[in-house]
Scaffold this motif. Structure first.
Motif, PDB file in Angstrom:
ATOM      1  N   TYR A 124     -18.487  35.951 -49.608  1.00 24.32           N
ATOM      2  CA  TYR A 124     -18.548  37.317 -49.118  1.00 24.32           C
ATOM      3  C   TYR A 124     -19.102  37.283 -47.709  1.00 24.32           C
ATOM      4  O   TYR A 124     -20.052  36.573 -47.420  1.00 24.32           O
ATOM      5  CB  TYR A 124     -19.432  38.187 -50.015  1.00 24.32           C
ATOM      6  CG  TYR A 124     -18.740  38.523 -51.312  1.00 24.32           C
ATOM      7  CD1 TYR A 124     -17.837  39.571 -51.371  1.00 24.32           C
ATOM      8  CD2 TYR A 124     -18.958  37.768 -52.447  1.00 24.32           C
ATOM      9  CE1 TYR A 124     -17.167  39.866 -52.536  1.00 24.32           C
ATOM     10  CE2 TYR A 124     -18.287  38.053 -53.630  1.00 24.32           C
ATOM     11  CZ  TYR A 124     -17.404  39.097 -53.664  1.00 24.32           C
ATOM     12  OH  TYR A 124     -16.739  39.391 -54.826  1.00 24.32           O
ATOM     13  N   LYS A 125     -18.487  38.059 -46.834  1.00 23.13           N
ATOM     14  CA  LYS A 125     -18.930  38.148 -45.441  1.00 23.13           C
ATOM     15  C   LYS A 125     -19.680  39.452 -45.276  1.00 23.13           C
ATOM     16  O   LYS A 125     -19.109  40.446 -44.857  1.00 23.13           O
ATOM     17  CB  LYS A 125     -17.709  38.104 -44.512  1.00 23.13           C
ATOM     18  CG  LYS A 125     -16.898  36.834 -44.619  1.00 23.13           C
ATOM     19  CD  LYS A 125     -15.641  37.022 -43.813  1.00 23.13           C
ATOM     20  CE  LYS A 125     -15.018  35.740 -43.387  1.00 23.13           C
ATOM     21  NZ  LYS A 125     -13.858  35.990 -42.546  1.00 23.13           N
ATOM     22  N   THR A 126     -20.941  39.438 -45.623  1.00 21.16           N
ATOM     23  CA  THR A 126     -21.733  40.657 -45.631  1.00 21.16           C
ATOM     24  C   THR A 126     -22.207  41.099 -44.262  1.00 21.16           C
ATOM     25  O   THR A 126     -22.823  42.132 -44.124  1.00 21.16           O
ATOM     26  CB  THR A 126     -22.955  40.493 -46.563  1.00 21.16           C
ATOM     27  OG1 THR A 126     -23.706  39.361 -46.136  1.00 21.16           O
ATOM     28  CG2 THR A 126     -22.526  40.319 -47.995  1.00 21.16           C
ATOM     29  N   LYS A 162     -14.195  39.496 -47.891  1.00 26.60           N
ATOM     30  CA  LYS A 162     -14.300  38.225 -48.595  1.00 26.60           C
ATOM     31  C   LYS A 162     -13.280  37.267 -48.004  1.00 26.60           C
ATOM     32  O   LYS A 162     -12.209  37.683 -47.566  1.00 26.60           O
ATOM     33  CB  LYS A 162     -14.055  38.405 -50.098  1.00 26.60           C
ATOM     34  CG  LYS A 162     -14.336  37.150 -50.902  1.00 26.60           C
ATOM     35  CD  LYS A 162     -14.348  37.410 -52.398  1.00 26.60           C
ATOM     36  CE  LYS A 162     -14.717  36.129 -53.126  1.00 26.60           C
ATOM     37  NZ  LYS A 162     -14.756  36.317 -54.578  1.00 26.60           N
ATOM     38  N   SER A 163     -13.612  36.001 -48.002  1.00 24.82           N
ATOM     39  CA  SER A 163     -12.718  34.971 -47.504  1.00 24.82           C
ATOM     40  C   SER A 163     -12.705  33.845 -48.530  1.00 24.82           C
ATOM     41  O   SER A 163     -13.758  33.376 -48.953  1.00 24.82           O
ATOM     42  CB  SER A 163     -13.209  34.464 -46.152  1.00 24.82           C
ATOM     43  OG  SER A 163     -12.244  33.655 -45.544  1.00 24.82           O
ATOM     44  N   THR A 164     -11.503  33.446 -48.931  1.00 24.45           N
ATOM     45  CA  THR A 164     -11.362  32.394 -49.933  1.00 24.45           C
ATOM     46  C   THR A 164     -10.663  31.189 -49.334  1.00 24.45           C
ATOM     47  O   THR A 164      -9.632  31.322 -48.680  1.00 24.45           O
ATOM     48  CB  THR A 164     -10.582  32.921 -51.154  1.00 24.45           C
ATOM     49  OG1 THR A 164     -11.388  33.899 -51.817  1.00 24.45           O
ATOM     50  CG2 THR A 164     -10.245  31.818 -52.140  1.00 24.45           C
ATOM     51  N   ILE A 185     -20.820  31.622 -55.181  1.00 28.77           N
ATOM     52  CA  ILE A 185     -19.659  30.782 -54.852  1.00 28.77           C
ATOM     53  C   ILE A 185     -19.326  29.955 -56.086  1.00 28.77           C
ATOM     54  O   ILE A 185     -20.199  29.287 -56.641  1.00 28.77           O
ATOM     55  CB  ILE A 185     -19.948  29.868 -53.647  1.00 28.77           C
ATOM     56  CG1 ILE A 185     -20.248  30.718 -52.412  1.00 28.77           C
ATOM     57  CG2 ILE A 185     -18.768  28.934 -53.392  1.00 28.77           C
ATOM     58  CD1 ILE A 185     -20.695  29.919 -51.213  1.00 28.77           C
ATOM     59  N   TYR A 186     -18.088  30.047 -56.500  1.00 28.78           N
ATOM     60  CA  TYR A 186     -17.673  29.299 -57.680  1.00 28.78           C
ATOM     61  C   TYR A 186     -16.231  28.853 -57.507  1.00 28.78           C
ATOM     62  O   TYR A 186     -15.466  29.419 -56.725  1.00 28.78           O
ATOM     63  CB  TYR A 186     -17.833  30.141 -58.949  1.00 28.78           C
ATOM     64  CG  TYR A 186     -17.213  31.511 -58.852  1.00 28.78           C
ATOM     65  CD1 TYR A 186     -15.871  31.720 -59.158  1.00 28.78           C
ATOM     66  CD2 TYR A 186     -17.973  32.601 -58.443  1.00 28.78           C
ATOM     67  CE1 TYR A 186     -15.293  32.973 -59.048  1.00 28.78           C
ATOM     68  CE2 TYR A 186     -17.418  33.859 -58.334  1.00 28.78           C
ATOM     69  CZ  TYR A 186     -16.076  34.042 -58.645  1.00 28.78           C
ATOM     70  OH  TYR A 186     -15.511  35.288 -58.529  1.00 28.78           O
ATOM     71  N   ALA A 198     -25.777  32.564 -48.399  1.00 31.29           N
ATOM     72  CA  ALA A 198     -24.644  32.796 -49.284  1.00 31.29           C
ATOM     73  C   ALA A 198     -23.333  32.924 -48.517  1.00 31.29           C
ATOM     74  O   ALA A 198     -22.275  32.837 -49.114  1.00 31.29           O
ATOM     75  CB  ALA A 198     -24.884  34.058 -50.114  1.00 31.29           C
ATOM     76  N   ASP A 199     -23.383  33.136 -47.216  1.00 32.42           N
ATOM     77  CA  ASP A 199     -22.183  33.401 -46.440  1.00 32.42           C
ATOM     78  C   ASP A 199     -21.747  32.213 -45.581  1.00 32.42           C
ATOM     79  O   ASP A 199     -21.302  32.388 -44.467  1.00 32.42           O
ATOM     80  CB  ASP A 199     -22.402  34.627 -45.557  1.00 32.42           C
ATOM     81  CG  ASP A 199     -22.597  35.881 -46.372  1.00 32.42           C
ATOM     82  OD1 ASP A 199     -23.357  36.744 -45.934  1.00 32.42           O
ATOM     83  OD2 ASP A 199     -22.004  35.989 -47.455  1.00 32.42           O
ATOM     84  N   VAL A 200     -21.887  31.018 -46.089  1.00 32.08           N
ATOM     85  CA  VAL A 200     -21.556  29.823 -45.326  1.00 32.08           C
ATOM     86  C   VAL A 200     -20.185  29.303 -45.761  1.00 32.08           C
ATOM     87  O   VAL A 200     -20.024  28.866 -46.900  1.00 32.08           O
ATOM     88  CB  VAL A 200     -22.638  28.737 -45.529  1.00 32.08           C
ATOM     89  CG1 VAL A 200     -22.287  27.478 -44.771  1.00 32.08           C
ATOM     90  CG2 VAL A 200     -24.003  29.261 -45.106  1.00 32.08           C
TER      91      VAL A 200
END
Length: 151
Positions: free
Chosen positions: A148-150, A131-133, A64-65, A23-25
Motif C-alpha cells: 500500500y502506498k499510503t 496499491k502496487s503489486t 505484505i504477503y 510497510a511501504d517498501v
C-alpha cells in the motif's frame, strides 16, 4: 515526571511512524516474490500453493504477503482470504473501475514481471488507498505481492 512522559510519548510516536513507513517498501514485495520463486524451485508448484494456503509465516510479512494466480486468472493460493481461492475475478474492477487483475495477467503474459498499480481497500486503515503489486510469471502461474502506498 512530565518530561519522562513526554519522552515516552515521543518515542512511541516515532516508533509508530517508522513502522508505518516500513510497510511501504517496494523491495519487500520483490523479496516476497523472490522467496516464493526460491521455494518453488526447491520444492514444487503444489508445495508452494499448499504452504501459502496453510498460512506459512514465511510468506506473510505484516501487510505484505505472497499469493498465486494461474495464468488464466484463477486464484490458486491466498494466505489472508481463503474465500478467494478457486475464483477468477478478472472482471471485477478496483475502487476506480480499473480492471487491474486483467492488467496483471496481461503483464505476466507479455513481459513476465513488473508492477501493476490500482486502488484497493486497505484492511488495516479501512480506507481505499493506492496499491502496487509486483508480479512474476513462472510457467503457468503468477506470483504476486503488493504494497500500500499510503503517502
Amino acid at each position: 515526571m512530565k518530561s519522562i512522559l513526554k519522552l515516552f510519548t515521543a518515542i512511541f510516536f516515532f516508533s509508530v511512524i517508522n513502522v508505518t513507513l516500513a510497510a511501504d517498501v517496494p523491495a519487500d514485495a520483490v523479496a516476497m516474490v523472490e522467496k516464493g520463486l526460491s521455494y518453488l524451485n526447491k520444492n514444487s508448484k503444489e508445495g508452494l500453493i499448499a504452504e501459502i494456503n496453510n498460512k506459512n509465516p514465511e510468506f506473510i510479512k505484516g501487510d505484505i504477503y505472497l499469493y498465486v494466480r494461474s495464468i488464466d486468472g484463477i486464484i490458486l493460493a491466498h494466505p489472508v482470504n481463503a474465500k478467494l481461492v478457486g475464483k477468477n475475478m478478472l472482471e471485477l474492477p478496483d475502487a476506480d473501475g480499473k480492471l487491474y487483475r486483467k492488467d496483471i495477467v496481461n503483464l505476466a503474459k507479455t513481459k513476465g514481471k513488473g508492477w501493476v498499480d490500482y486502488r484497493y481497500n486497505n484492511p488495516v486503515s479501512k480506507e481505499v488507498e493506492n496499491k502496487s503489486t509486483y508480479i512474476v510469471r513462472t510457467g503457468d502461474i503468477i506470483l504476486e505481492a503488493g504494497i500500500y502506498k499510503t503517502k
